[in-house]
Structure formats: C-alpha cells, structure tokens
Design an enzyme around this catalytic site. Structure first.
Site, short mmCIF file in Angstrom:
data_model
loop_
_atom_site.label_atom_id
_atom_site.label_comp_id
_atom_site.label_asym_id
_atom_site.label_seq_id
_atom_site.Cartn_x
_atom_site.Cartn_y
_atom_site.Cartn_z
N LYS A 24 -4.68 -2.24 13.96
CA LYS A 24 -4.02 -1.16 14.71
C LYS A 24 -4.60 -1.10 16.13
O LYS A 24 -5.82 -1.11 16.33
CB LYS A 24 -4.21 0.17 13.99
CG LYS A 24 -3.51 0.24 12.63
CD LYS A 24 -3.71 1.59 11.97
CE LYS A 24 -2.98 1.66 10.64
NZ LYS A 24 -3.63 0.89 9.58
N GLU A 47 0.84 -1.21 0.00
CA GLU A 47 0.00 0.00 0.00
C GLU A 47 0.87 1.26 0.00
O GLU A 47 2.09 1.18 0.17
CB GLU A 47 -0.92 -0.01 1.22
CG GLU A 47 -0.18 -0.15 2.55
CD GLU A 47 -0.75 0.71 3.64
OE1 GLU A 47 -0.89 1.91 3.40
OE2 GLU A 47 -1.03 0.18 4.74
#
Length: 525
Positions: A153, A19
């Site tokens: 996360k 990404e």
C-alpha cells in the site's frame, strides 16, 4: 473448510485464498459485498475455486457462503484479525475479517498455495522510530504461501518494506515485463523488485520451486495496477501526506491507521483511489487465478511423471513407512489358560509381520515394488526377516547395531481370542524424520504413500506436510487403539486420503477430535 473448497483440494484442482478485511474494514456496505462477490466470480471464471477466509462466531472458515459474506459485509462490530488476534478472537467466539497474515495462516493449514489480495501491509512511514511494522511481513517470512498483490500500500514506506522483506528471506518478484515494484494505486514506486516473472507459468515455476525447497517462507508476486485505471502518483502522494497529518493530529495509530488512511484517500482524491483499488483487486484476482491454474497443472504433471527429471527414469514407486515385527503366536490347546506359573499345552509359531511390512509385502505381490522405509536391529531376527522378504525392496531399511528387531508375542485362547500381548517395539522410534527426509524426492513423486501408527509423531507430521505441499495420496493404517490418534493431535490428518481403523481405533480418533460418540455404537471386546 467449505465442501466445494475441500473437494477441489482433495482433487488437486486450483484454489485461490481471498482475505476478508477488505470486506469488513476496506470498504463501506454494500460496495464491500458486491466487490467480494465480483472477485470470487473472477476467480471462478478464470478456472480456479475461490476460498474467502473469515472468522464467524469463533471459527475459522475457509470458503464462505453468500449468506456468510453478507454477514461479514453488513456487521458493524467485527474484528480485524491478524496472527496475534486469532487466539483471542476464537476463544471469545467473535467474528472478524482476516488480514494478509491471518489469511496466510488459514490458507497454509488448509493446503492452499496461492492467495490473492489488494496490497500487503508493510513498514509504516516513520516506522524506524515507531517500530510500526505490519505482521504481514513476518508472516511472509514464516508461512509458505504465495501472495499475489499490487505490491505494498502506497501509504507505507515502500523502500524500508522491501528491505524488511529481504531480511525475512521472502522471495519478491514483480509480475510482467518490468522489475518496477508497484505502489498499489499506481504502477510505479521508484523501487525495483529483486526479480520479475513475465507470466503466470513463470510465477507457478517460482512457487513450485519454493515449495519444493521446503523453506517455510512465502513468495510475494507484485502485480502492477492496470495503467488505464491507475491513479496519478503525484495526486496520491499529496493526499497521503495530508491524511498522515490528520492521523497524527487525531492520534490514530496501529491497526486503525490503514482503514482511516484508505478512507481519507478516497475522499481527498474524489474517488480516484477507490476506483484504482477496485481495478487492482480485480486484476490481481485474474492474475492470481491464472497462477493457481498453472501451478496445479505443473504439480499434476510432476506427480504423473510427465516432466523429464533425468535420463532413464523409472516409474515412481509407492512408499511405505512403518514397522517390521517378528511375531510369536502361542495358542492354548485347552479352553482355559492356567495361571500361577503353570505350563499350558499349546502350539507356538513364528511369523513375520508389522503393519508397514505387511502393506509393503502386499504391494510387492501386486507388482508395485514399493520403497519400504523401516528399521531392524543387527541380530538373528533381522537375518530371518530379510531372508523372508527377499521378494521385496528392502534396500532402504535401516539395520542398526546394538538395537533389537521389534518382536511381538501374543497368547491366544483355543477359541482364538487374545489373552495377552507383549511387544518390544522401541526400534520403531528410529524411523525418524531425518531418516525419512533422505527419501524426499521419492516421497514427492510417489503415487501412494502408506504410513502406519508405529511411526513416531514428528515423522508422521513431516510426511503429512509434504503431502499437503505436493498433493500426495496418503494411506494411514492406525495400527492399534493407543497409536491411532497420532495424526489427529494436530492438523496433520487433513492431509490423509485414506484411513483404515477398526471400531476401537475409530472411537479413539473420535475422542481425540473432541467429537461425541454416535449413539448405538456397539463393539465386541
């Protein structure tokens, strides 16, 4: 698609998607650039081809040059691009970094099965009230790409994220000895993954199984951060709580929240969170590359028939999908064909054709015995065709009551030029995706798949999708000018290995793709 990436995909070599929001929004310049270069280097060192995905001036790039990486890393006003943002960003000619969601879309459309990132998005804390849920989760539920990450996360609600992934039908597996689901900066979250895979080979088997089922959903491989570089869970949690309070007081929400949180965590932990972030990204790149290499080997072995499928297996057959026609050729005796209902002297002969049938016939005469998928009626024409094709494997051809075998009549001049052609080809619509999908196992093992332009568009798209997932060689014969462009109406054409158009068909394909016609092209009417 960058040429080195396209070449690797065509050859079935391992490719790893990366990404670019980590470059545009995750770190400051120049550390973001050095990290991107380091991750690409790790992928290469471990035997795979890196394909960093980014948006540059309104175009999706799969694989970036060093100059393009530098451009994204140093640009100030670039967009964070998820699924919802793609249409606007492309239409406006903007540049941006792709999120997990945006990268998955580009990877899937390019035929890349493995994607490495730091950590995916998820359900934000308090998400049961705000409904702030990352598009990464829904993307995993509808795009068949394997995402290798350090879990979710830790600024997010990990428990609710795992529940949401279950709802989306996403297969989640922890990587290594434990089922403990990692919490990004630290290796422990207090939550268990539903499954775990112990090594790269097991992960590759899992991904291959998911692709083979055609479920249309992704796989999440959760890799714990290396223990020697992992941050203390308690230190991180205290910093998260403080950063969340600051975000609420400043009214920071939506896609601005995650970059703010990561930046504040780095400041509040004196750089420990960033050190862990770099370590886990590099580790994920190593693990993900190993998985991509193992998956490539597995797919190649299956294509070559090296894995035992069942006892007494025969070598995989080529598969031909296309039309059968009974052709009537009327050739005039005199140079001028008279109109007005007059009978012209000439000869009329019957032949058996259809582009798909011709291809299957040639392969049969070469000793290849292809599986031939087509359709005929139950009439006098079909009896003649089947008798004529006795040397071919016609066992899978549909014979349909109440339908007419395709016929074609060509009237040609004495000089051999076509004057008029008439065809009854409706039965070709019966070569449906549902019919062809019955032979999926044959298709997935075929050394060659041939398909002609008579086949309906959804069937062509289905075959091309299988070809992408299983790295199959596909030969497309366009058939005629009006049918030539079928695979080019979408991204299906990118799965084609060979195509054999005449000049008129090539012009039609060129028009469909919106390309200008090269100067000096001449062709005979």
């Amino acid at each position: 698609i960058q040429p080195s990436v396209q070449e690797a995909l065509m050859e079935g070599r391992p490719v790893v998607a990366l990404e670019s929001t980590i470059i545009t929004h995750g770190m400051a310049y120049p550390q973001n650039l050095s990290t991107a270069r380091e991750v690409e280097k790790i992928v290469t060192t471990n035997g795979a081809v890196p394909a960093t995905v980014g948006i540059l001036r309104g175009q999706i790039h799969v694989g970036l040059t060093d100059e393009e990486l530098e451009f994204l890393a140093s640009s100030k006003n670039v967009t964070k691009v998820s699924r919802r943002d793609l249409p606007f960003v492309l239409s406006q000619g903007l540049s941006g970094g792709t999120t997990v969601s945006g990268t998955m879309i580009a990877a899937h459309k390019s035929g890349i099965h493995v994607f490495v990132t730091g950590g995916i998005g998820g359900v934000h804390r308090g998400g049961e009230n705000t409904l702030d849920v990352s598009a990464d989760l829904t993307e995993l539920g509808r795009t068949p790409v394997a995402v290798v990450s350090a879990g979710v996360k830790s600024i997010l609600d990990i428990g609710r994220t795992l529940e949401y992934l279950e709802t989306q039908g996403v297969c989640v597996a922890a990587f290594g000895e434990s089922r403990e689901f990692p919490a990004f900066f630290s290796s422990q979250s207090g939550f268990q993954a539903p499954y775990h895979v112990q090594n790269e080979e097991e992960a590759a088997e899992l991904i291959a199984s998911a692709l083979g089922l055609g479920l249309s959903s992704g796989v999440l491989i959760a890799v714990p951060c290396p223990k020697e570089r992992a941050a203390s869970g308690q230190v991180i949690e205290e910093a998260i709580q403080q950063a969340l309070r600051e975000a609420r007081s400043k009214g920071i929400t939506g896609k601005e929240l995650t970059p703010f949180m990561l930046q504040r965590l780095n400041e509040l932990t004196d750089g420990k969170s960033l050190d862990s972030n770099l370590a886990l990204i590099q580790n994920n790149a190593r693990v993900g590359s190993g998985i991509a290499v193992a998956l490539s080997k597995l797919q190649k072995a299956r294509r070559k028939g090296n894995l035992p499928r069942r006892e007494h297996t025969t070598p995989p057959q080529p598969v031909v999908i296309g039309g059968i026609n009974v052709d009537f050729i009327a050739k005039a005796q005199n140079p001028v064909i008279l109109g007005g209902g007059q009978t012209n002297a000439g000869g009329v002969r019957r032949t058996f054709g259809g582009v798909g049938r011709n291809l299957a016939d040639c392969l049969s005469r070469l000793g290849q015995t292809p599986l031939f998928l087509s359709a005929v009626g139950k009439d006098e024409h079909s009896e003649s065709v089947l008798h004529y094709c006795h040397h071919m494997d016609m066992s899978a051809v549909l014979q349909l009551e109440g339908k007419s075998t395709a016929t074609y009549c060509a009237v040609i001049t004495s000089a051999g030029e076509l004057s008029v052609g008439l065809g009854d080809m409706d039965i070709h619509h019966q070569i449906t995706e549902q019919y062809v999908s019955q032979f999926k196992e044959n298709l997935c093992q075929a050394p060659l798949v041939c398909i002609d332009g008579n086949v309906p568009l959804p069937t062509i798209q289905y075959v091309c999708q299988l070809a992408r997932e299983h790295q199959l060689a596909v030969c497309y014969e366009p058939t005629d000018e009006n049918k030539a462009s079928k695979p080019f109406l979408s991204d299906s054409w990118k799965a084609l290995t060979y195509i054999s158009p005449n000049l008129q068909e090539l012009r039609a394909i060129n028009r469909t793709l919106g390309n200008p016609l090269p100067a000096g092209i001449e062709y005979s009417e």
